[in-house]
Design a protein around this motif. Sequence first.
Motif, PDB file in Angstrom:
ATOM      1  N   GLU A   5       4.171   4.346 -23.728  1.00  0.00           N
ATOM      2  CA  GLU A   5       3.160   3.426 -23.193  1.00  0.00           C
ATOM      3  C   GLU A   5       2.224   4.194 -22.271  1.00  0.00           C
ATOM      4  O   GLU A   5       2.670   4.918 -21.372  1.00  0.00           O
ATOM      5  CB  GLU A   5       3.850   2.307 -22.411  1.00  0.00           C
ATOM      6  N   THR A   6       0.929   4.066 -22.501  1.00  0.00           N
ATOM      7  CA  THR A   6      -0.058   4.651 -21.594  1.00  0.00           C
ATOM      8  C   THR A   6      -0.308   3.664 -20.467  1.00  0.00           C
ATOM      9  O   THR A   6      -0.683   2.510 -20.711  1.00  0.00           O
ATOM     10  CB  THR A   6      -1.372   4.962 -22.327  1.00  0.00           C
ATOM     11  N   LEU A   7      -0.099   4.132 -19.232  1.00  0.00           N
ATOM     12  CA  LEU A   7      -0.247   3.260 -18.079  1.00  0.00           C
ATOM     13  C   LEU A   7      -1.636   3.350 -17.454  1.00  0.00           C
ATOM     14  O   LEU A   7      -2.168   2.354 -16.968  1.00  0.00           O
ATOM     15  CB  LEU A   7       0.818   3.605 -17.032  1.00  0.00           C
ATOM     16  N   LYS A   8      -2.212   4.556 -17.461  1.00  0.00           N
ATOM     17  CA  LYS A   8      -3.549   4.736 -16.891  1.00  0.00           C
ATOM     18  C   LYS A   8      -4.231   5.905 -17.572  1.00  0.00           C
ATOM     19  O   LYS A   8      -3.583   6.870 -17.980  1.00  0.00           O
ATOM     20  CB  LYS A   8      -3.484   5.008 -15.381  1.00  0.00           C
ATOM     21  N   ASN A   9      -5.560   5.821 -17.684  1.00  0.00           N
ATOM     22  CA  ASN A   9      -6.379   6.914 -18.192  1.00  0.00           C
ATOM     23  C   ASN A   9      -7.319   7.386 -17.093  1.00  0.00           C
ATOM     24  O   ASN A   9      -7.877   6.563 -16.347  1.00  0.00           O
ATOM     25  CB  ASN A   9      -7.190   6.467 -19.413  1.00  0.00           C
ATOM     26  N   ALA A  15      -6.822  13.225 -19.134  1.00  0.00           N
ATOM     27  CA  ALA A  15      -5.506  12.997 -18.548  1.00  0.00           C
ATOM     28  C   ALA A  15      -5.114  11.533 -18.646  1.00  0.00           C
ATOM     29  O   ALA A  15      -5.963  10.634 -18.565  1.00  0.00           O
ATOM     30  CB  ALA A  15      -5.501  13.442 -17.088  1.00  0.00           C
ATOM     31  N   ARG A  16      -3.799  11.320 -18.819  1.00  0.00           N
ATOM     32  CA  ARG A  16      -3.306   9.949 -18.802  1.00  0.00           C
ATOM     33  C   ARG A  16      -1.915   9.913 -18.193  1.00  0.00           C
ATOM     34  O   ARG A  16      -1.166  10.883 -18.236  1.00  0.00           O
ATOM     35  CB  ARG A  16      -3.314   9.325 -20.203  1.00  0.00           C
ATOM     36  N   ASP A 266      -6.379  18.112 -20.242  1.00  0.00           N
ATOM     37  CA  ASP A 266      -6.690  18.189 -21.670  1.00  0.00           C
ATOM     38  C   ASP A 266      -5.955  17.134 -22.490  1.00  0.00           C
ATOM     39  O   ASP A 266      -6.122  17.077 -23.714  1.00  0.00           O
ATOM     40  CB  ASP A 266      -6.344  19.581 -22.211  1.00  0.00           C
ATOM     41  N   GLY A 267      -5.107  16.324 -21.844  1.00  0.00           N
ATOM     42  CA  GLY A 267      -4.448  15.234 -22.548  1.00  0.00           C
ATOM     43  C   GLY A 267      -2.991  15.432 -22.864  1.00  0.00           C
ATOM     44  O   GLY A 267      -2.402  14.664 -23.626  1.00  0.00           O
ATOM     45  N   VAL A 268      -2.347  16.466 -22.280  1.00  0.00           N
ATOM     46  CA  VAL A 268      -0.935  16.748 -22.558  1.00  0.00           C
ATOM     47  C   VAL A 268      -0.046  15.871 -21.676  1.00  0.00           C
ATOM     48  O   VAL A 268      -0.338  15.653 -20.498  1.00  0.00           O
ATOM     49  CB  VAL A 268      -0.622  18.237 -22.303  1.00  0.00           C
ATOM     50  N   ASP A 269       1.064  15.395 -22.263  1.00  0.00           N
ATOM     51  CA  ASP A 269       2.035  14.573 -21.537  1.00  0.00           C
ATOM     52  C   ASP A 269       3.292  15.333 -21.143  1.00  0.00           C
ATOM     53  O   ASP A 269       3.952  14.972 -20.171  1.00  0.00           O
ATOM     54  CB  ASP A 269       2.464  13.379 -22.402  1.00  0.00           C
ATOM     55  N   MET A 270       3.667  16.356 -21.923  1.00  0.00           N
ATOM     56  CA  MET A 270       4.962  17.018 -21.761  1.00  0.00           C
ATOM     57  C   MET A 270       4.784  18.531 -21.834  1.00  0.00           C
ATOM     58  O   MET A 270       4.050  19.031 -22.688  1.00  0.00           O
ATOM     59  CB  MET A 270       5.926  16.556 -22.863  1.00  0.00           C
ATOM     60  N   PHE A 271       5.489  19.227 -20.932  1.00  0.00           N
ATOM     61  CA  PHE A 271       5.429  20.686 -20.876  1.00  0.00           C
ATOM     62  C   PHE A 271       6.835  21.252 -20.742  1.00  0.00           C
ATOM     63  O   PHE A 271       7.726  20.608 -20.184  1.00  0.00           O
ATOM     64  CB  PHE A 271       4.636  21.161 -19.654  1.00  0.00           C
ATOM     65  N   LEU A 362       5.096  19.237  -8.389  1.00  0.00           N
ATOM     66  CA  LEU A 362       3.698  19.313  -8.802  1.00  0.00           C
ATOM     67  C   LEU A 362       3.373  18.200  -9.799  1.00  0.00           C
ATOM     68  O   LEU A 362       2.337  17.518  -9.681  1.00  0.00           O
ATOM     69  CB  LEU A 362       3.409  20.682  -9.424  1.00  0.00           C
ATOM     70  N   MET A 363       4.253  17.983 -10.764  1.00  0.00           N
ATOM     71  CA  MET A 363       4.005  16.934 -11.751  1.00  0.00           C
ATOM     72  C   MET A 363       4.098  15.543 -11.126  1.00  0.00           C
ATOM     73  O   MET A 363       3.392  14.617 -11.540  1.00  0.00           O
ATOM     74  CB  MET A 363       4.976  17.068 -12.921  1.00  0.00           C
ATOM     75  N   GLN A 364       4.963  15.386 -10.129  1.00  0.00           N
ATOM     76  CA  GLN A 364       5.011  14.110  -9.405  1.00  0.00           C
ATOM     77  C   GLN A 364       3.689  13.869  -8.681  1.00  0.00           C
ATOM     78  O   GLN A 364       3.163  12.742  -8.670  1.00  0.00           O
ATOM     79  CB  GLN A 364       6.165  14.107  -8.403  1.00  0.00           C
ATOM     80  N   GLU A 365       3.140  14.918  -8.073  1.00  0.00           N
ATOM     81  CA  GLU A 365       1.842  14.784  -7.405  1.00  0.00           C
ATOM     82  C   GLU A 365       0.739  14.460  -8.402  1.00  0.00           C
ATOM     83  O   GLU A 365      -0.171  13.677  -8.102  1.00  0.00           O
ATOM     84  CB  GLU A 365       1.531  16.069  -6.640  1.00  0.00           C
ATOM     85  N   VAL A 366       0.818  15.052  -9.597  1.00  0.00           N
ATOM     86  CA  VAL A 366      -0.149  14.733 -10.653  1.00  0.00           C
ATOM     87  C   VAL A 366      -0.033  13.253 -11.025  1.00  0.00           C
ATOM     88  O   VAL A 366      -1.047  12.542 -11.149  1.00  0.00           O
ATOM     89  CB  VAL A 366       0.084  15.625 -11.892  1.00  0.00           C
ATOM     90  N   ARG A 367       1.196  12.771 -11.215  1.00  0.00           N
ATOM     91  CA  ARG A 367       1.385  11.364 -11.578  1.00  0.00           C
ATOM     92  C   ARG A 367       0.865  10.436 -10.477  1.00  0.00           C
ATOM     93  O   ARG A 367       0.225   9.416 -10.753  1.00  0.00           O
ATOM     94  CB  ARG A 367       2.864  11.078 -11.861  1.00  0.00           C
ATOM     95  N   ASN A 368       1.131  10.804  -9.224  1.00  0.00           N
ATOM     96  CA  ASN A 368       0.629   9.990  -8.106  1.00  0.00           C
ATOM     97  C   ASN A 368      -0.895   9.942  -8.112  1.00  0.00           C
ATOM     98  O   ASN A 368      -1.497   8.879  -7.870  1.00  0.00           O
ATOM     99  CB  ASN A 368       1.123  10.564  -6.772  1.00  0.00           C
ATOM    100  N   ALA A 369      -1.527  11.089  -8.366  1.00  0.00           N
ATOM    101  CA  ALA A 369      -2.991  11.142  -8.395  1.00  0.00           C
ATOM    102  C   ALA A 369      -3.548  10.293  -9.532  1.00  0.00           C
ATOM    103  O   ALA A 369      -4.567   9.598  -9.372  1.00  0.00           O
ATOM    104  CB  ALA A 369      -3.467  12.584  -8.526  1.00  0.00           C
ATOM    105  N   LEU A 370      -2.887  10.322 -10.685  1.00  0.00           N
ATOM    106  CA  LEU A 370      -3.336   9.489 -11.803  1.00  0.00           C
ATOM    107  C   LEU A 370      -3.133   8.006 -11.486  1.00  0.00           C
ATOM    108  O   LEU A 370      -3.966   7.167 -11.829  1.00  0.00           O
ATOM    109  CB  LEU A 370      -2.581   9.875 -13.074  1.00  0.00           C
TER     110      LEU A 370
END
Length: 390
Positions: A5-9, A15-16, A266-271, A362-370
């Motif tokens: 599920e996409t929650l935000k764009n 990025a989403r 660039d639109g990636v969800d998983m690394f 870092l990824m948590q901070e990215v999610r918070n920013a989104l």
Amino acid sequence: MLQFETLKNDPSSHARRGKLTLNHGVVQTPIFMPVGTYGTVKGVMPRSLEEMGAQIILGNTFHLWMRPGLDIMQSFGGLHGFEKWNKPILTDSGGFQVWSLGAMRKITEEGVHFASPVNGDKLFMSPEVSMQIQTTLNSDIVMQLDECTPYETKGHLTTEAEARKSMEMSRRWAQRSKDEFARLENPNALFGIVQGGMFENLRQESLEALVEMDFPGYAVGGVSVGEPKDLMLQIMAHTPHRLPAHKPRYLMGVGTPEDLVQGVADGVDMFDCVMPTRNARNGTIFTRYGDLKLRNARHKTDHQPIDTTCTCHACAGSSGVSWDQGGRDGFSRAYLHHLDRCGEMLGPMLTTIHNLHYYLNLMQEVRNALDTGTFAAFRAQFKADRARGV
């Protein structure tokens, strides 16, 4: 099972923010996945992984097939029971490891014949065999068998014709992987892998063919395989956001903190990447303010922690309070430098904990920013902080 599920764009980029539901739990995306090659993230207890926020980890199909073997895996009901990890697991197909064997393997349309690096036994990996192994491992996300198209082939840059031949075989292997996955009635999720080397037209052809096969999720493979950084960034900019918006997108084997933030844009969800764990064992530490070379002599007398803003066990100790917030329970750079010089195993254990915590935070901070609609400002601050230097 897989639900995405996409929650935000993000309006400033591709990025989403998303939520990925798998058989062993929910994963908040974008996410970094620590690599546990042999059924363990080197030097880190499963409990520590959970405490630092790991939601999903990787296992390596090839190496687990070699050791301990499928009979043992089956006796534990799969990899979760064997390594005592009750959250989601993604397994790679084994293709990259077979490709890495070089002269020890022979690739044909049917699959790959190779000599075991463990005992020299003659073995065969095919799309069907890979699906059978990963079904035994019972990983939540299974990867198709593909051929990792090299940047260079026998001393010359891979041509478009060579990249096409490789991509088209991976495409056929994708269909065979999908057919075998269905025959086995595997209850988990299978991802297709986009190949095509450094050629955007081939990437587009691969992408379109895989989308037509309707996989539950998609990965971008064949990057960070020796190509110049600008070419990797070019493929990152081209491919992920063209994959279906209602399905998860995974960028395989990448990379630095800067690569992750750019990949999200660039639109990636998983690394995933071995860089945080491998670099930690070799004395290179990631921090908010750039990379720290622990083996440098200047750290011999330094009382500061690795990162004064970090709350990991290495930097903040059991208190969880960072140096900047008044905490003084963490380990000093001088102590970690000493452990490294003496070859004490506690050293790489602590630096690995720090590097993984840094990536996951870092990824948590990215999610918070989104979540808050501030991703563009976050990216700018992230770049400024990393350029500042430790």
